[in-house]
Design an enzyme around this catalytic site. Structure first.
Site, PDB file in Angstrom:
ATOM      1  N   PHE A   1       6.996   5.023  -3.513  1.00 48.07           N
ATOM      2  CA  PHE A   1       6.720   4.480  -2.233  1.00 48.07           C
ATOM      3  C   PHE A   1       6.902   5.503  -1.201  1.00 48.07           C
ATOM      4  O   PHE A   1       7.800   6.068  -1.029  1.00 48.07           O
ATOM      5  CB  PHE A   1       7.677   3.225  -2.135  1.00 48.07           C
ATOM      6  CG  PHE A   1       7.070   2.309  -1.122  1.00 48.07           C
ATOM      7  CD1 PHE A   1       6.142   1.283  -1.188  1.00 48.07           C
ATOM      8  CD2 PHE A   1       7.756   2.139   0.329  1.00 48.07           C
ATOM      9  CE1 PHE A   1       5.679   0.599  -0.399  1.00 48.07           C
ATOM     10  CE2 PHE A   1       7.295   1.574   1.260  1.00 48.07           C
ATOM     11  CZ  PHE A   1       6.293   0.455   0.760  1.00 48.07           C
TER      12      PHE A   1
ATOM     13  N   ASP B   1      -3.481   1.809  -2.644  1.00 44.15           N
ATOM     14  CA  ASP B   1      -2.558   1.499  -3.777  1.00 44.15           C
ATOM     15  C   ASP B   1      -3.155   0.693  -4.994  1.00 44.15           C
ATOM     16  O   ASP B   1      -3.902   1.306  -5.845  1.00 44.15           O
ATOM     17  CB  ASP B   1      -1.311   0.905  -3.062  1.00 44.15           C
ATOM     18  CG  ASP B   1      -0.306   0.788  -4.167  1.00 44.15           C
ATOM     19  OD1 ASP B   1       0.081   1.499  -4.813  1.00 44.15           O
ATOM     20  OD2 ASP B   1       0.369  -0.313  -3.951  1.00 44.15           O
TER      21      ASP B   1
ATOM     22  N   ASP C   1       4.897   2.095   6.570  1.00 50.46           N
ATOM     23  CA  ASP C   1       6.335   1.600   6.912  1.00 50.46           C
ATOM     24  C   ASP C   1       7.064   1.226   5.562  1.00 50.46           C
ATOM     25  O   ASP C   1       6.215   0.885   4.376  1.00 50.46           O
ATOM     26  CB  ASP C   1       6.014   0.387   7.750  1.00 50.46           C
ATOM     27  CG  ASP C   1       5.307  -1.006   7.131  1.00 50.46           C
ATOM     28  OD1 ASP C   1       4.261  -0.766   6.406  1.00 50.46           O
ATOM     29  OD2 ASP C   1       6.141  -1.758   6.757  1.00 50.46           O
TER      30      ASP C   1
ATOM     31  N   GLU D   1      -8.293   3.883   6.369  1.00 52.24           N
ATOM     32  CA  GLU D   1      -7.064   3.317   5.846  1.00 52.24           C
ATOM     33  C   GLU D   1      -5.937   4.304   5.568  1.00 52.24           C
ATOM     34  O   GLU D   1      -6.191   5.293   5.321  1.00 52.24           O
ATOM     35  CB  GLU D   1      -7.317   2.531   4.286  1.00 52.24           C
ATOM     36  CG  GLU D   1      -6.337   1.678   3.504  1.00 52.24           C
ATOM     37  CD  GLU D   1      -5.768   0.712   4.200  1.00 52.24           C
ATOM     38  OE1 GLU D   1      -5.189   0.958   5.296  1.00 52.24           O
ATOM     39  OE2 GLU D   1      -5.867  -0.288   3.884  1.00 52.24           O
ATOM     40  N   ASP D   2      -4.690   3.793   5.681  1.00 57.94           N
ATOM     41  CA  ASP D   2      -3.599   4.678   5.424  1.00 57.94           C
ATOM     42  C   ASP D   2      -3.404   5.056   3.756  1.00 57.94           C
ATOM     43  O   ASP D   2      -3.162   6.281   3.568  1.00 57.94           O
ATOM     44  CB  ASP D   2      -2.423   4.088   6.070  1.00 57.94           C
ATOM     45  CG  ASP D   2      -2.010   2.672   5.452  1.00 57.94           C
ATOM     46  OD1 ASP D   2      -2.866   2.078   4.650  1.00 57.94           O
ATOM     47  OD2 ASP D   2      -1.011   2.228   6.026  1.00 57.94           O
TER      48      ASP D   2
HETATM   49  P1  IMP Z   1      -2.981  -2.340  -2.163  1.00 60.28           P
HETATM   50  O1  IMP Z   1      -3.679  -3.660  -1.579  1.00 60.28           O
HETATM   51  O2  IMP Z   1      -1.941  -2.528  -3.166  1.00 60.28           O
HETATM   52  O3  IMP Z   1      -4.041  -1.328  -2.014  1.00 60.28           O
HETATM   53  O4  IMP Z   1      -2.143  -1.971  -0.838  1.00 60.28           O
HETATM   54  C1  IMP Z   1      -2.429  -1.599   0.367  1.00 60.28           C
HETATM   55  C2  IMP Z   1      -1.441  -1.910   1.405  1.00 60.28           C
HETATM   56  O5  IMP Z   1       0.009  -1.732   1.080  1.00 60.28           O
HETATM   57  C3  IMP Z   1      -1.276  -0.614   2.241  1.00 60.28           C
HETATM   58  O6  IMP Z   1      -2.312  -0.738   3.306  1.00 60.28           O
HETATM   59  C4  IMP Z   1      -0.060  -0.389   2.863  1.00 60.28           C
HETATM   60  O7  IMP Z   1       0.065  -1.419   3.804  1.00 60.28           O
HETATM   61  C5  IMP Z   1       0.799  -1.056   1.764  1.00 60.28           C
HETATM   62  N1  IMP Z   1       1.409  -0.114   0.986  1.00 60.28           N
HETATM   63  C6  IMP Z   1       1.213   0.318  -0.332  1.00 60.28           C
HETATM   64  N2  IMP Z   1       1.728   1.491  -1.043  1.00 60.28           N
HETATM   65  C7  IMP Z   1       2.511   1.923   0.194  1.00 60.28           C
HETATM   66  C8  IMP Z   1       3.459   2.837   0.309  1.00 60.28           C
HETATM   67  O8  IMP Z   1       3.586   3.637  -0.679  1.00 60.28           O
HETATM   68  N3  IMP Z   1       4.094   2.851   1.573  1.00 60.28           N
HETATM   69  C9  IMP Z   1       3.775   2.008   2.665  1.00 60.28           C
HETATM   70  N4  IMP Z   1       2.936   1.086   2.393  1.00 60.28           N
HETATM   71  C10 IMP Z   1       2.372   0.970   1.224  1.00 60.28           C
HETATM   72 MG    MG Z   2      -2.077  -0.658   5.513  1.00 63.30          MG
END
Ligand code: IMP
Ligand code: MG
Length: 175
Positions: free
Chosen positions: A152, A103, A159, A99-100
């Site tokens: 962010f 969050d 992206d 995973e990238d």
């Molecule tokens: P989560 O479900 O809130 O953990 O979000 C995960 C997804 O949100 C990641 O796989 C990203 O696609 C996107 N995301 C969350 N934070 C960032 C950020 O700082 N930059 C870019 N994409 C983000």
């Molecule tokens: Mg992602």
């Protein structure tokens, strides 16, 4: 006019390369005699995954899933669905999800729950970045590149509205 956000460098490509090396070493040691299957979560993980696999001199296979969370620009809506599922069985395989960024943790928890039901021999998570202060669902990250502040970020696959994935470094988007 195209919106031009201010970007400030946070992690250079050199620092990323060193982290990828370290993660590859950890993964190599742990999966030496296993049936490693890497599953990338699209789209964000593809740059990281491409670099990581070239440091892994192990027999391995690749798959991808694509998760989509509805919602506003920089926020996870809390509702996730898989728009690309697995096309092969992962039963009995040693799965490492790539995973990238983690969050809120909502997306990756959904993906891990989906994969766990398919009965892999083991299921672990490797994430390039983590924003622990944003967490809403607990997530165990087995291999982690960088812990980030609550900002962010874009670049190296990540992206903002589909832009900036091609930047080689990681940047903070200034408000
Ligand atoms: P989560 O479900 O809130 O953990 O979000 C995960 C997804 O949100 C990641 O796989 C990203 O696609 C996107 N995301 C969350 N934070 C960032 C950020 O700082 N930059 C870019 N994409 C983000
Ligand atoms: Mg992602």
């Amino acid at each position: 006019m195209v919106f031009q956000p201010q970007l400030r460098i946070l992690i250079s490509h050199d620092q990323i390369a060193k982290a990828v090396d370290r993660l590859a070493r950890e993964i190599r040691t742990d999966y030496e005699d296993k049936q490693l299957l890497l599953i990338g979560v699209l789209k964000g993980s593809f740059v990281f995954m491409a670099d990581l696999i070239r440091q892994l001199d192990l027999p391995l296979e690749l798959e991808f899933v694509k998760a989509c969370s509805y919602g506003a620009r920089q926020e996870s809506s809390g509702r996730v669905r898989l728009v690309q599922r697995l096309s092969t069985s992962i039963k009995g395989k040693d799965v490492l999800v790539i995973e990238d960024i983690v969050d809120t943790g909502i997306t990756i928890s959904f993906v891990l729950d989906y994969l766990r039901k398919k009965k892999p021999a083991s299921l672990k998570l490797c994430a390039l970045t983590d924003k622990p202060s944003r967490r809403r669902v607990p997530v165990c990250i087995d291999y982690l590149g960088f812990t980030l502040p609550n900002r962010f970020i874009v670049g190296y696959g990540l992206d903002l509205d589909e832009r900036f994935r091609n930047l080689p470094d990681i940047y903070v988007v200034e408000d």
